[in-house]
Design an enzyme around this catalytic site. Structure first.
Site, PDB file in Angstrom:
ATOM      1  N   MET A   1       7.353  -9.370  -1.082  1.00  0.00           N
ATOM      2  CA  MET A   1       7.266  -8.215  -1.966  1.00  0.00           C
ATOM      3  C   MET A   1       6.677  -8.672  -3.297  1.00  0.00           C
ATOM      4  O   MET A   1       7.205  -9.594  -3.937  1.00  0.00           O
ATOM      5  CB  MET A   1       8.646  -7.582  -2.184  1.00  0.00           C
ATOM      6  CG  MET A   1       9.237  -6.964  -0.930  1.00  0.00           C
ATOM      7  SD  MET A   1      10.904  -6.278  -1.214  1.00  0.00           S
ATOM      8  CE  MET A   1      11.874  -7.804  -1.259  1.00  0.00           C
TER       9      MET A   1
ATOM     10  N   CYS B   1      -0.366  -3.765   3.302  1.00  0.00           N
ATOM     11  CA  CYS B   1      -0.041  -3.265   1.964  1.00  0.00           C
ATOM     12  C   CYS B   1      -0.643  -1.879   1.761  1.00  0.00           C
ATOM     13  O   CYS B   1      -1.859  -1.704   1.865  1.00  0.00           O
ATOM     14  CB  CYS B   1      -0.554  -4.218   0.888  1.00  0.00           C
ATOM     15  SG  CYS B   1      -0.242  -3.609  -0.791  1.00  0.00           S
TER      16      CYS B   1
END
Length: 340
Positions: A19, A102
C-alpha cells in the site's frame, strides 16, 4: 506448503499487501513481528527508478528480518520496466512483483497499473520480457478486470502463467470499483480451481478477521491470503489469524500497554529509516489507528498527530498506557481513522 520459484512458504501463508505510503519498512517490521509471512514493497514507478529518484530507491531498502521480500514495480513501457527490474535486482529482493492492479487515476490513465487491464497483449508482452530479463521469480498482482462488463481474469491468469510468472495475487474487485463494494471471492476461486491453473493464487480483498481468512482458505481454496487495509492500526491481525488457523481459537487482542509498545517500536523504526521529522510525519497516519475506539481520546489523539517532538509522543504513549491500562480493548475495531 507452496513455493514461489525457489522460495518455500509455510502452509496457508499470509501476505502483507503493498500500500503506497503505508507499507514502508517500519510498518513491515511490526507486521513481521506479528507473523506476516511475505512482504512486498510499496509500489515503485519504473520511470522514477531509472531516473534515480531518491524516494524510489529508498523504497527498495530491505532488512533480512523482512524476507521473503518482493520489490513491486509498475509502469506502461516494457523497456523501462525491464531496466527497472535490473536496478531492483541490486537491492537483492527475493522476487519481483508486477503491479497490474493499481486503480488510481493518475496511474491507470497512463496505461500502468490497472490500466493494463485494457491492454492485455501489452501486459503479457511486458511480463514475458521481464521474466526473460531476470533470474528472480516474477509474480503479479492484479484485479478481476476493468469493470463488471470486462472481467477477463481467467484469460489473464492463464496467459501470465504461460509467460512464466510464479504466483498471481488477485484483488477481487474491478478497476471501476476502486475499493468500494464487496470483493468477489467466487471469481477468485474459479481461477484458482480451474484445471489449467497451475501457479499459486493468492486472494485479496475484504480480509478483516480470522474468520474471513479461514473462509478464504477452506471455502475458496486459495494458496495464500493477502491482507491490506485491515492491518493499519492492527498489525497483530496476522497473529490472530495464524492462531485461529493453526489452533482453532481466536486469541484476545493485545491490551493497551502492548499497543503502546508496538506504536513506540513503529515510531522508532520510522525515524530510524526516514529521519526526523519525516519519520514522524509519515507515522501520523498510523498512530491514532492503534488506539481507535478508546473513550475520551480526541485530545490525546490531537497530541499524537500534531507534535514533531519525539519525546512528547513517547510521553503521550506512556500516558495512554497508564490511563487505559485496565481498559478492555478486545472488541475495538481499527478502521475509523484510516481510509485508503
Amino acid at each position: 506448503m507452496i513455493s514461489i520459484g525457489n522460495i518455500q512458504l509455510p502452509e496457508k501463508p499470509l501476505f502483507l499487501a503493498p500500500m503506497e505510503d503505508i507499507t514502508d519498512q517500519s510498518f513491515r517490521h511490526v507486521c513481521k513481528e506479528y507473523g506476516a509471512d511475505v512482504m512486498i514493497s510499496e509500489f515503485i514507478a519504473s520511470e522514477g527508478l531509472i531516473r534515480d529518484c531518491e524516494k524510489s530507491m529508498q523504497k527498495m531498502k530491505i532488512s533480512d528480518f523482512e524476507r521473503p521480500f518482493g520489490v513491486q514495480l509498475y509502469g506502461h513501457r516494457t523497456e523501462a520496466m525491464v531496466e527497472a527490474v535490473k536496478m531492483a535486482e541490486e537491492a537483492t529482493p527475493d522476487f519481483i512483483d508486477l503491479n497490474f492492479g493499481c486503480p488510481v487515476k493518475k496511474v491507470a490513465d497512463r496505461g500502468a497499473g490497472a490500466g493494463l487491464l485494457q491492454n492485455i497483449p501489452l501486459m503479457v508482452e511486458m511480463t514475458r520480457a521481464i521474466v526473460k530479463a531476470t533470474n528472480l521469480p516474477v509474480t503479479v498482482k492484479t484485479r478481476l478486470g476493468w469493470d463488471h462488463n470486462d472481467i477477463r481474469i481467467m484469460e489473464i491468469a492463464h496467459r501470465l502463467q504461460e509467460a512464466g510468472i510464479q504466483a498471481l495475487a488477485i484483488h477481487g474487485r474491478t478497476r471501476a470499483q476502486m475499493y468500494k463494494g464487496k470483493a468477489d471471492w467466487e471469481t477468485i476461486a474459479e481461477v484458482k480451481n480451474h484445471p489449467e491453473t497451475e501457479l499459486p493464487v493468492i486472494g485479496n480483498g475484504d480480509i478483516t478477521s480470522p474468520e474471513d481468512a479461514r473462509i478464504a482458505f477452506d471455502k475458496y481454496k486459495v494458496d495464500g491470503v493477502m491482507i491490506g487495509r485491515a492491518t493499519v492500526g492492527k498489525p497483530w491481525l496476522f497473529k490472530l489469524i495464524k492462531t485461529y488457523l493453526e489452533k482453532g481459537f481466536i486469541p484476545d487482542e493485545p491490551d493497551v500497554k502492548e499497543k503502546t509498545r508496538v506504536a513506540r517500536k513503529h515510531l522508532e523504526k520510522s525515524i530510524e529509516w526516514k529521519g526526523h521529522p519525516r519519520g514522524i510525519y509519515e507515522m501520523r497516519k498510523h498512530l491514532a489507528n492503534y488506539f481507535k475506539g478508546l473513550p475520551h481520546f480526541r485530545e490525546i489523539k490531537r497530541q499524537l498527530v500534531t507534535t514533531l517532538d519525539t519525546q512528547q509522543i513517547n510521553d503521550t504513549l506512556d500516558y495512554i498506557a497508564e490511563k487505559y491500562g485496565d481498559f478492555d480493548s478486545t472488541n475495538l475495531k481499527s478502521d475509523a481513522y484510516f481510509h485508503y
